[in-house]
Scaffold this motif. Structure first.
Motif, mmCIF file in Angstrom:
data_model
loop_
_atom_site.group_PDB
_atom_site.id
_atom_site.type_symbol
_atom_site.label_atom_id
_atom_site.label_comp_id
_atom_site.label_asym_id
_atom_site.label_seq_id
_atom_site.Cartn_x
_atom_site.Cartn_y
_atom_site.Cartn_z
ATOM 1 N N CYS A 171 0.822 -1.210 0.000
ATOM 2 C CA CYS A 171 0.000 0.000 0.000
ATOM 3 C C CYS A 171 0.849 1.249 0.000
ATOM 4 O O CYS A 171 1.881 1.321 0.688
ATOM 5 C CB CYS A 171 -0.928 0.007 1.226
ATOM 6 N N HIS A 226 0.057 7.297 1.396
ATOM 7 C CA HIS A 226 -1.077 8.207 1.611
ATOM 8 C C HIS A 226 -2.346 7.450 1.974
ATOM 9 O O HIS A 226 -3.072 7.830 2.888
ATOM 10 C CB HIS A 226 -1.293 9.056 0.360
ATOM 11 N N HIS A 227 -2.624 6.349 1.237
ATOM 12 C CA HIS A 227 -3.864 5.613 1.459
ATOM 13 C C HIS A 227 -3.652 4.310 2.230
ATOM 14 O O HIS A 227 -4.617 3.606 2.515
ATOM 15 C CB HIS A 227 -4.534 5.289 0.113
ATOM 16 N N LEU A 246 -5.471 4.194 5.596
ATOM 17 C CA LEU A 246 -6.914 4.048 5.407
ATOM 18 C C LEU A 246 -7.275 2.585 5.164
ATOM 19 O O LEU A 246 -8.252 2.073 5.716
ATOM 20 C CB LEU A 246 -7.375 4.917 4.235
ATOM 21 N N CYS A 284 -7.083 11.945 5.315
ATOM 22 C CA CYS A 284 -7.067 11.860 3.854
ATOM 23 C C CYS A 284 -7.991 12.895 3.210
ATOM 24 O O CYS A 284 -7.688 13.407 2.129
ATOM 25 C CB CYS A 284 -7.473 10.459 3.403
ATOM 26 N N GLN A 285 -9.126 13.173 3.870
ATOM 27 C CA GLN A 285 -10.094 14.135 3.345
ATOM 28 C C GLN A 285 -10.653 14.957 4.514
ATOM 29 O O GLN A 285 -11.529 14.489 5.233
ATOM 30 C CB GLN A 285 -11.208 13.412 2.598
ATOM 31 N N GLY A 340 -10.309 5.709 -2.175
ATOM 32 C CA GLY A 340 -9.152 5.597 -1.301
ATOM 33 C C GLY A 340 -8.691 4.159 -1.141
ATOM 34 O O GLY A 340 -7.481 3.873 -1.169
ATOM 35 N N GLU A 352 -6.990 3.103 -4.448
ATOM 36 C CA GLU A 352 -5.630 3.647 -4.591
ATOM 37 C C GLU A 352 -4.653 2.951 -3.645
ATOM 38 O O GLU A 352 -3.500 2.723 -3.997
ATOM 39 C CB GLU A 352 -5.642 5.152 -4.334
ATOM 40 N N GLY A 353 -5.128 2.621 -2.443
ATOM 41 C CA GLY A 353 -4.248 1.935 -1.504
ATOM 42 C C GLY A 353 -3.968 0.495 -1.885
ATOM 43 O O GLY A 353 -2.897 -0.038 -1.584
#
Length: 559
Positions: A252, A255-256, A259, A290-291, A312, A315-316
């Motif tokens: 992963c 950033h994600h 999550l 993240c948001q 998310g 992307e992870g």
């Protein structure tokens, strides 16, 4: 929810202690001044010398002044005592007012829980607290006199609730609810629309030996998040992926990655069967990082949250770490089958995750110029099917699908990338479903902009649940038969609404309603509903769960 009326606070009988001290001080000063002025007068005039009567008069005046001073001081003391007693009474009245306020809050809490139809230990605990506050207030004659009618009503309600919770049989529940007063109604958690009768819920407490029946505490207007999580938590194939630790095989991104891991831990906690409800604070904190839009306690849209969460997670979990440059596709001379296959292949070059495998399908988009009949065909991927509600009275899901696939005319604004007939040529666009994903998420467009304001469409939609055939609306590969397994519902208004979820449990195939921390068995959501917002269909039925042999990592999710 409105509670009982409370008396407005007042300080009309309270005299500040500084005023009392000042009055007493002034009284003593007057007495001393009278005494001193008479003594000074006779001393200066020399009239005291050889004049015993004058001295007697002065002595008499001085005694009278002192007596006056003493009486005034006694009056001030009496006044001080009265003020102190009044102050004590005010404190007592304030304490009674606080007790009544606590009673009102307890009453409102019971109303809220009962309105959610939560025949759980939480409701029983609240009833015990209500019983305690009623007993406290009944000891005071003043409160009993002022609140007699309200307390009587609540005592009757308490008796009915205890009977209601004693043996929650289906027929008993229906009879009990009909007898309860209108004060139990709330726009936050109950759909008052008569067309929503098919969504009636059973009042059977959950059994602890069934997995995936754990509630989520509301962290402050987080019902939109809780509803979405419960729907995904009943998506068996996604749950299998996280519970078997398959997500750990993907490197992963930073950033994600957090999550992904927090979602995995949350799913494992929800499936542990060890708790009635948990507090998803760590997961919400990861979402907020993240948001920032979802970091606070503001009410948000569950569909927007679902979109962000799915993107998310994709992307992870995406196995493609370095995106490839894809040449723009031209479909001239290609059959639809060939063009769709090339488009899907190019999409998978940069997007390879469990989310793509389970949730993504394909659209065929056609744009044609009405002047020269030139047309462009393109294929696009989708994860959600946004369906318009064609009218405000009543419609079926099939009506929404037909309205979605209809041609849309664009007058005087050519949509062609390179218009041959001028930019003012009329065109039309048609969006059709080419390939349906294994799990189809349908979003009913209940919110629309009118002028400068968003409004909600409360029209009931007939929702099919079993053996749903979408082939009539699919122009590509023939889809399998689908079954509804989860619904995210929105009741109330935009400014005062509430999200819940209704899901089919993969373990026992029964339906349950998830209302934040409260979970209870429900009827299958067959028929019309004005609350249904996000629908989850699966073609991989029947969903069944085989416990994973791999050990599940424990996490520090707060219980």
């Amino acid at each position: 929810m409105a509670g009982l009326p409370t008396k407005k606070k007042t300080n009309d009988f309270e005299i500040p202690s500084k005023t009392t001290s000042r009055m007493l001080k002034n009284a003593r000063q007057v007495a001393r001044t009278v005494d001193d002025e008479h003594a000074l007068k006779y001393r200066n005039d020399g009239t005291l010398k050889g004049n015993p009567s004058r001295a007697t008069d002065l002595s008499s005046i001085s005694k009278k002044a002192k007596k006056h001073s003493g009486r005034l001081e006694e009056r001030c003391k009496e006044l001080t005592a009265i003020i102190n007693r009044t102050r004590e009474k005010m404190k007592y009245l304030k304490s009674l007012q606080k007790e009544c306020s606590d009673l009102c809050e307890a009453y409102a809490k019971v109303m809220e829980i009962v309105d959610m139809e939560g025949a759980t230990s939480s409701c029983i605990t609240t009833l015990k607290n209500l019983d305690f506050f009623i007993a406290e207030c009944l000891e005071s004659q003043e409160v009993r006199a002022k609140r007699n009618q309200s307390l009587t009503t609540m005592k009757e309600l308490k008796t009915k609730l205890q009977k209601y919770l004693a043996e929650p049989g289906e027929s008993d529940m229906d009879d009990g609810l009909e007898e309860l007063p209108d004060v139990m109604k709330s726009s936050h958690s109950k759909d008052d629309d008569p067309h929503a009768s098919a969504f009636l819920k059973k009042k059977t407490p959950i059994k602890h030996d069934v997995q995936a029946l754990t509630g989520l505490k509301n962290l402050g207007n987080s019902c939109y998040m809780n509803s979405t999580i419960q729907c995904l938590n009943n998506t068996l194939q996604l749950v299998n992926y996280f519970r078997s630790d398959s997500y750990r095989q993907t490197n992963c991104n930073r950033h994600h990655g957090q999550l992904v891991y927090e979602f995995a831990y949350l799913v494992k906690d929800l499936w542990s069967g060890e708790h009635l409800c948990i507090k998803p604070e760590l997961f919400k904190a990861a979402i907020g990082r993240c948001q920032p839009k979802f970091a606070g306690s503001k009410q948000e849209d569950c569909q927007e949250f679902l979109t962000f969460l799915m993107e998310g997670l994709h992307e992870g979990l995406n196995k493609v770490k370095v995106k490839k440059q894809i040449q723009e596709q031209t479909n001239e001379g290609l059959t639809d089958e060939m063009a769709a296959e090339i488009s899907w292949r190019d999409h998978k070059l940069n997007n390879d995750s469990i989310l793509v495998e389970l949730f993504q399908g394909q659209f065929k988009k056609t744009i044609m110029c009405r002047t020269c009949s030139k047309q462009i065909v393109d294929f696009e991927t989708f994860m959600y099917l946004f369906l318009p509600i064609p009218n405000t009275t009543y419609c079926t899901l099939q009506d929404c699908l037909m309205h979605f696939s209809a041609e849309k005319s664009v007058t005087g604004n050519c949509l062609m990338p390179a218009p041959n007939c001028g930019e003012n040529s009329d065109t039309f666009m048609k969006l059709e479903i080419w390939k349906v994903p294994q799990i189809l998420i349908i979003v009913l467009k209940r919110f629309k902009m009118e002028g400068n304001w968003w409004t909600k469409i409360d029209a009931p939609v007939d929702i099919p649940t079993r053996d749903v055939d979408f082939s009539r609306f699919v122009i590509g590969p023939r889809p399998k038969i689908y079954n509804l397994y989860a619904v995210s519902n929105h009741s109330g208004t935009l400014s005062s609404g509430h999200y819940t979820a209704c899901c089919r449990n993969p373990c026992n195939q029964k339906w349950y309603k998830f209302n934040d921390s409260i979970v209870q068995e429900a009827y299958e959501p067959i028929g019309k509903s004005s609350a249904a917002y996000v629908l989850y269909y699966t073609s991989m039925d029947k969903q069944s769960w085989t416990p994973s042999s791999s050990s599940e990592a424990k996490h520090t999710t707060k219980k």
